[in-house]
Structures are given as C-alpha cells and as structure tokens.
Design an enzyme around this catalytic site. Structure first.
Site, PDB file in Angstrom:
ATOM      1  N   GLU A   1      91.568   2.162  62.024  1.00  0.00           N
ATOM      2  CA  GLU A   1      92.537   1.838  63.024  1.00  0.00           C
ATOM      3  C   GLU A   1      93.341   0.324  62.775  1.00  0.00           C
ATOM      4  OE1 GLU A   1      93.477   2.832  65.829  1.00  0.00           O
ATOM      5  OE2 GLU A   1      94.231   0.843  66.947  1.00  0.00           O
TER       6      GLU A   1
ATOM      7  N   ARG B   1     102.586  -4.416  85.546  1.00  0.00           N
ATOM      8  CA  ARG B   1     100.971  -4.288  85.743  1.00  0.00           C
ATOM      9  C   ARG B   1     100.799  -2.944  86.292  1.00  0.00           C
ATOM     10  NH1 ARG B   1      98.804  -9.407  85.906  1.00  0.00           N
ATOM     11  NH2 ARG B   1      97.314  -8.938  87.254  1.00  0.00           N
TER      12      ARG B   1
ATOM     13  N   LYS C   1     105.055   6.127  73.858  1.00  0.00           N
ATOM     14  CA  LYS C   1     103.873   5.529  74.321  1.00  0.00           C
ATOM     15  C   LYS C   1     102.870   6.528  74.684  1.00  0.00           C
ATOM     16  CE  LYS C   1     100.730   2.651  75.468  1.00  0.00           C
ATOM     17  NZ  LYS C   1      99.758   2.115  74.346  1.00  0.00           N
TER      18      LYS C   1
ATOM     19  N   GLU D   1     102.229   1.624  62.101  1.00  0.00           N
ATOM     20  CA  GLU D   1     103.069   2.014  62.921  1.00  0.00           C
ATOM     21  C   GLU D   1     103.794   0.928  63.429  1.00  0.00           C
ATOM     22  OE1 GLU D   1     101.502   3.039  66.791  1.00  0.00           O
ATOM     23  OE2 GLU D   1      99.768   1.890  66.411  1.00  0.00           O
TER      24      GLU D   1
ATOM     25  N   LYS E   1      97.588   0.467  62.783  1.00  0.00           N
ATOM     26  CA  LYS E   1      98.294  -0.479  63.529  1.00  0.00           C
ATOM     27  C   LYS E   1      99.361  -1.042  62.386  1.00  0.00           C
ATOM     28  CE  LYS E   1      97.473   0.017  66.710  1.00  0.00           C
ATOM     29  NZ  LYS E   1      96.481   1.015  67.124  1.00  0.00           N
TER      30      LYS E   1
ATOM     31  N   HIS F   1      86.804   7.201  43.700  1.00  0.00           N
ATOM     32  CA  HIS F   1      86.904   8.658  43.408  1.00  0.00           C
ATOM     33  C   HIS F   1      88.401   8.970  43.560  1.00  0.00           C
ATOM     34  CE1 HIS F   1      82.678   9.495  43.289  1.00  0.00           C
ATOM     35  NE2 HIS F   1      82.679   8.377  44.569  1.00  0.00           N
TER      36      HIS F   1
ATOM     37  N   ASN G   1      93.575  -7.561  94.304  1.00  0.00           N
ATOM     38  CA  ASN G   1      93.633  -7.323  93.154  1.00  0.00           C
ATOM     39  C   ASN G   1      92.210  -7.489  92.458  1.00  0.00           C
ATOM     40  OD1 ASN G   1      94.390  -6.910  90.280  1.00  0.00           O
ATOM     41  ND2 ASN G   1      95.276  -8.680  90.036  1.00  0.00           N
ATOM     42  N   GLY G   2      91.535  -6.404  91.680  1.00  0.00           N
ATOM     43  CA  GLY G   2      90.514  -6.945  90.858  1.00  0.00           C
ATOM     44  C   GLY G   2      89.276  -5.709  91.483  1.00  0.00           C
TER      45      GLY G   2
ATOM     46  N   CYS H   1      97.184  -4.106  89.138  1.00  0.00           N
ATOM     47  CA  CYS H   1      97.756  -4.435  90.482  1.00  0.00           C
ATOM     48  C   CYS H   1      98.719  -5.586  90.618  1.00  0.00           C
ATOM     49  CB  CYS H   1      96.930  -4.481  91.631  1.00  0.00           C
ATOM     50  SG  CYS H   1      95.724  -3.118  91.528  1.00  0.00           S
TER      51      CYS H   1
ATOM     52  N   TRP I   1      97.334  -0.168  90.899  1.00  0.00           N
ATOM     53  CA  TRP I   1      96.785   0.664  89.744  1.00  0.00           C
ATOM     54  C   TRP I   1      95.395   0.704  89.971  1.00  0.00           C
ATOM     55  CZ3 TRP I   1      94.534   0.580  84.988  1.00  0.00           C
ATOM     56  CH2 TRP I   1      95.011   1.432  83.908  1.00  0.00           C
TER      57      TRP I   1
HETATM   58  O1  M6R Z   1      97.281   7.954  75.440  1.00  0.00           O
HETATM   59  P1  M6R Z   1      96.323   8.410  74.415  1.00  0.00           P
HETATM   60  O2  M6R Z   1      95.286   7.510  74.148  1.00  0.00           O
HETATM   61  O3  M6R Z   1      95.911  10.028  74.534  1.00  0.00           O
HETATM   62  O4  M6R Z   1      97.348   8.295  73.234  1.00  0.00           O
HETATM   63  C1  M6R Z   1      96.889   8.835  71.631  1.00  0.00           C
HETATM   64  C2  M6R Z   1      97.558   8.474  70.775  1.00  0.00           C
HETATM   65  O5  M6R Z   1      99.022   9.044  70.877  1.00  0.00           O
HETATM   66  C3  M6R Z   1      97.659   6.708  70.503  1.00  0.00           C
HETATM   67  O6  M6R Z   1      96.537   6.360  70.513  1.00  0.00           O
HETATM   68  C4  M6R Z   1      98.478   6.337  69.295  1.00  0.00           C
HETATM   69  O7  M6R Z   1      98.234   6.659  68.076  1.00  0.00           O
HETATM   70  C5  M6R Z   1      98.962   4.859  69.320  1.00  0.00           C
HETATM   71  N1  M6R Z   1     100.285   4.429  69.498  1.00  0.00           N
HETATM   72  C6  M6R Z   1      98.361   4.235  68.331  1.00  0.00           C
HETATM   73  O8  M6R Z   1      98.587   2.680  68.293  1.00  0.00           O
END
Ligand code: M6R
Length: 608
Positions: A480, A27, A603, A487, A484, A503, A100-101, A2, A74
């Site tokens: 993960e 926010r 995103k 990407e 990162k 292997h 907020n909170g 928020c 939010w």
């Molecule tokens: O909004 P979502 O969590 O469903 O999105 C899933 C993926 O598109 C998302 O996690 C994507 O892999 C990220 N950009 C990774 O950092």
C-alpha cells in the site's frame, strides 16, 4: 460527515443557509434540506439527491424567513431517501433539528419514546434527537434548557442545531465531538460544520467546544456549558481563502485526510465496541459464522491491499482459510467457490465497476456476500447481502488514505466479532477491543511525525526507484505504501516480502537506493534484520518503521521512525501506513506533482 448550516439576521435566511451548505460539498451529499421560520409555524423542505433538487423546491416557495437551518446529508443510519433527509421534526412538529454524527444510544432512547407514545417517520438516529428535545421542551423552560437536558441523555459523537416554533428568531446548537463553528458579525449570527461555509459572511469565527451550547439571535451568540455556565467564545480571524478553508487549512485534501485519521478511527468505532466486546449490527446470524469454511476477499487497488490485511488476520486469528482476489481477475478466473464460503467485497466508493461485476457473479452463484463500503447508498452497499460501513467520511483525494485505515479497522472488528461468536479459545476479544481504544491516540502521535517524514521525503525526492519491504502484515502495508508513492509522486517502486529480495529484486539495489522496511512485527524481527543487512551490504539506505517499545533497529537502520504500540500486532502494522502516507505526500510535494488529482487516474473507476 454531513454539512450543517444556520443563520439568523436580516438577509433571506433560506438563501444564506443553502449557499452555506453548497460550500460544504466536499463533506458529501446524498440529500439536503432546510427548515425556516414560517408566518405561523416552522416549514421544512427536503429532498434526496443533489442540492439542486432542494433549490428547485425552494424556488417554488420563495420563502422570506429571517432564521433558517440547513443540512446536506452523507448517510450513516438509513438510506439516502426524502424521509431520512434532515431536518427532522419532534413529535408535535414544533421543533426542527439537523444533526451530524452518530447518536450511539438512539435505539434505547427510541424505545423509551415509543413507549411514551411517540411515532417516527424515518430510520434515523436524528429523528430520535428531535423527539427527545421536543419531549424535554414540553417539560418547560427555554429551548436551550431542553437541548441541555436532552444532550446529557445522548451518547456518541454528534452536533445538532434546532429551532422551535414558539421561539422565532432563535437557533440553538450543541456539540459533542462533531464539529461546529460559529460566525460573528453585526446584526447576524451564523453557524456551520466547517469554516468555508462562513467565509462569504464573516471571517470572525469561534469553534464551539465539546459539551457547549450556543444560542444564536440577531443580537449575537451566547455560548454556555451543558450546566448553563456562560463562557466567552474564543473568536479568531480566518485569513485563508475559501479553497484553502475547504481543505481545513491544508494545502491538499490528501494531507487533510491523512491528518483526520484519528477522528476517522473514532467515527469508525462509534457504537461498535462496548465494554470488552464488539457489537456489529446487521450481520449474518451467529449460526452462519460456524458454517463458513472459507473467505474470499475481492477488491481493487488500495481496497485490495486492505483485503490482504484481512487474509493475514483471518488466517492468524481465526484459522479461517482466506483468499484475496483482484476484482478484475476474479471475474474472469472462473473461481472455484464453496457454497459454504463468504465473499467479502471492499470498496471506498462502492461503485468500482470490476468489483461490482465480481459481486454480481457471486450473487448469480448464490454465494453469501458482505460489503465493507464507505459510501452509503452506493451500488455495492445496496447489492451485497450484508454491509459494514467504514464510516470514514467522504474521501476526496484520489489517493486513498483514511479509507484504507478504516477498512483495516472494520476487518479487525469483523475478526473479533467472529471470534466472539465462535468463542474461539486463544483469541482475547477484550485485548483486541482495548488495542482499538488505544488506536486514535497512537495515530495522532503518528501524524505528528510529519516534519520528520518531510525531511526524509525531500532528501529522496529525486530517487529513481524506492523499495518497500516487510514480512507478514508489514509486507501487506509495504504494497500500500508503494502504491501511494507511485500514484502521486510518479516514482517507480519495488515492493515485496523482505525474504523475497534475494530471489531477484536485490539486483536493483545500488549505492544510495532508499529501502523502506515495515518492521513492526516482533515475530519476524531477526529475519528482517538479516534482510536489512543484505540491502545495506549493496549500498542501500534503510528507513525502518517500528514501534517505540522496540529498540532492536536502533543503530541498524540508517533512519528509524517510531510509532506508539497499540497492544496488537495487526493494528501496529496498519498504523505504520500513516508515516508512509506522509512520505509519499511530501515526496510528491517536493517534486511539484498534482497531488489530489494524479495524472491518468480517477477517484472512482466505473469502467471495467
Ligand atoms: O472505490 P474503491 O475502493 O473500490 O476503489 C478501488 C481503487 O480504485 C482505489 O483504491 C485506488 O487504488 C486508489 N486510488 C488508491 O489510492
């Protein structure tokens, strides 16, 4: 999260506060509202949806007030509707409040107020705060006295701002853990939940500290403690431009989001642990957890990686068979689904098309569904049978960081909840809760590794290939960490369980190849050290992440990064992502990449 704003002065107060909340867009927005001094009473205008809807309402009225408060919401409690939008009034409609909170004990307070004859219009904890302050104000004294008395009765992390009909030209705010910043300038006083909203009006700001109250009038701002002791605010001059200020002074949203993870954990845990127990609202009946014979976790990208953590946890902690599916594969894989199974969908946005399609398939097959979602009011949050919100706040950077951590924590809370309900022997819920309590500080310490991670990142910034390896939960985190790096830094990666190297992938190790080992798991330590030796024997450079209570990698890996142990192996592994997020960030930075908006990615992926 928020956005909050407040203004007292000679300008058109409503226009000022709306401009302020527009500057807090990052926010999050799902509704917005404003309260202002009318000729005889306080007037509130509010609406669900984007700020433009509120602008239209304001344009019709054209109010000429000199004090106003505003809010962009939010949602955390209650759907994003007109009724749930802030500001909220007290019982007598004489005090307006934005907040907020999360007020953790709002149910208790609400019950008390209902017994005293109060009626509520919304589902929010905010309205309870407004009524509570109103009730205290009726007992006598000034608005700030009422705010002080009411604040002492509330628990949780919150910041709120109020104005009273009987005290025009005055705004009072109080803070406990959620941010509030005060703006100082001649003949005007301002406040906001973040600095960017103040910058067009003043660069002289002070942070309101926890358990402080501020009274804003045209004459200036007076700050005091909850006990009424006057304190001198520490005013400083902001020299960032507004774009940098939106990012909290960080160069990129990604770094800001990495660094705010200690608060994200606090926010995610708020109201969910009490004493030695977990308390998760709105889940299935206790009886249902006895019935479930299998869990299927379905998600994409980072959320899928969080799902892998869920599998490790549910199988190890609960002996509950768990499968994890990519949403895009699940849908077309004609999955075999037991009628007693539970489908868990994980998504930051709640709008990922593949995940929504998989969810709809489960609904058609009448499988119970649970969502772990960040965005309240998103399609997924609305369509699942039950939802647990990650409460991580809006994530702006395309590369997901804080949402992953929050997803892991919610899975851990869920695991503890199921263990608690099923009274599982051998699972210590209280030890898990204690480890969760240790997490914010452990993460804070991990963020302080930034300089060290930057140094390693710069050394390997031109690496043609980086390995990410580990065993059990560390192997999930490796996936993960690799995502990162690829990407945002566009560096090819090879990620797999460390035992798999021999292997095949070991063939790719050359002199100087960087191999990052997650090494937080003491149960597989010896085997992992053998895998490290295999990589080193081929010329690889090993960076290991382990806990600071474990010296066994000292002198083994070329570089050892140590994180503070939390008391739980799952949480230690989850926490190890923090330095690895920074590794990716600084490698991308050293390569001059567009960090917050990497090429080819979005995103929220709303196409299948
Ligand atoms: O909004 P979502 O969590 O469903 O999105 C899933 C993926 O598109 C998302 O996690 C994507 O892999 C990220 N950009 C990774 O950092």
């Amino acid at each position: 999260m928020c956005g909050i704003a407040g203004y007292v002065g000679k300008k058109n107060a409503v226009q000022v506060v709306i401009d302020q909340i527009a500057r807090l867009e990052y926010r999050g927005y799902d509704s917005a509202g404003v309260a202002f001094d009318g000729p005889s009473s306080i007037k509130v205008l509010k609406s669900a949806g984007k700020l433009d809807r509120l602008r239209e309402l304001v344009a019709k009225e054209d109010p000429q007030a000199t004090s106003a408060i505003a809010h962009s919401r939010w949602a955390t409690h209650g759907a994003p509707t007109d009724l749930n939008a802030h500001p909220h009034f007290d019982q007598a409609n004489k005090i307006a409040l934005v907040h907020n909170g999360i007020i953790e004990n709002y149910m208790e307070l609400k019950e008390e107020l209902v017994r005293a004859g109060h009626t509520f219009q919304s589902e929010t904890d905010t309205e309870v705060a407004a009524h509570l302050i109103g009730a205290e104000f009726e007992k006598g004294g000034s608005l700030e006295d009422a705010v002080r008395r009411a604040s002492r009765k509330m628990t949780g992390a919150f910041a709120f701002v109020v104005m009273a009909e009987s005290e025009p030209g005055k705004i009072v705010c109080a803070r406990n853990a959620s941010p509030l910043v005060l703006g100082f300038t001649e003949g005007e006083s301002l406040l906001a939940s973040d600095i960017p909203a103040l910058l067009p009006y003043t660069r002289r700001v002070a942070i309101l500290e926890n358990n402080q109250v501020a009274v804003l009038t045209e004459a200036g701002i007076e700050v005091s403690t909850l006990d009424g002791k006057v304190v001198e605010p520490e005013i400083f001059e902001v020299d960032w431009d507004s774009t940098a200020a939106e990012k909290g002074g960080f160069e990129h949203f990604m770094l800001k989001e990495i660094m705010e993870q200690p608060d994200v954990v606090r926010q995610c845990l708020a109201g969910r642990i009490a004493g030695n127990e977990v308390s998760l609202d709105g889940l299935f009946s206790d009886h249902m957890w006895q019935e479930i014979d299998r869990v299927n976790i379905i998600a994409c990208g980072t959320a899928y990686h969080a799902g892998l953590m869920g599998k490790t946890l549910f199988e190890q902690m609960l002996q509950l068979p768990t499968d994890v599916y990519f949403s895009s594969e699940f849908r077309y894989g004609d999955p075999l689904l037991s009628p007693r199974s539970l489908a868990v969908f994980i998504s930051q946005s709640g709008e990922t098309a593949d995940s929504l399609a998989a969810l709809r398939l489960c609904k058609q097959r009448r499988i119970r569904t649970l969502g772990i979602v960040n965005v309240v009011g998103s399609s997924m949050a609305r369509e699942v049978d039950r939802v647990l919100f990650t409460q991580a706040g809006p994530e702006i950077s395309v590369a997901s960081t804080k949402a992953y951590l929050a997803q892991g924590i919610v899975l851990f809370l869920l695991g503890l909840h199921i263990a608690q309900v099923k009274e599982m022997p051998g699972v210590s819920v209280s030890a898990g809760v204690q480890a969760l309590r240790n997490l914010p500080e452990a993460i804070q310490e991990a963020t302080e590794l930034a300089d060290e991670m930057k140094e390693i990142a710069e050394k390997f910034a031109q690496a043609p290939l980086v390995f990410f390896l580990g065993r059990r939960a560390d192997a999930n985190v490796a996936l993960e960490a690799a995502l990162k790096l690829k990407e945002i830094a566009y560096i090819p990666t090879q990620e797999c369980p460390a035992g798999e190297m021999k292997h095949g992938p070991l063939a790719l190790i050359e002199q100087g190849t960087l191999a990052v080992f997650g090494a937080t798991d003491p149960a597989t330590r010896d085997k992992l050290i053998s895998n490290i030796r295999e990589v080193q024997a081929r010329g690889g450079y090993v960076l290991a992440v382990t806990t600071s209570d474990d010296p066994s990698l000292d002198g083994v890996a070329e570089k050892v990064i140590k994180i503070r142990p939390t008391g739980d192996a799952f949480l230690n592994a989850l926490l190890s992502i923090v330095p690895l997020q920074m590794l990716a960030y600084y490698m991308a930075h050293a390569r001059g990449c567009e960090i917050d908006q990497p090429r080819n990615l979005a995103k929220s992926v709303t196409v299948e």
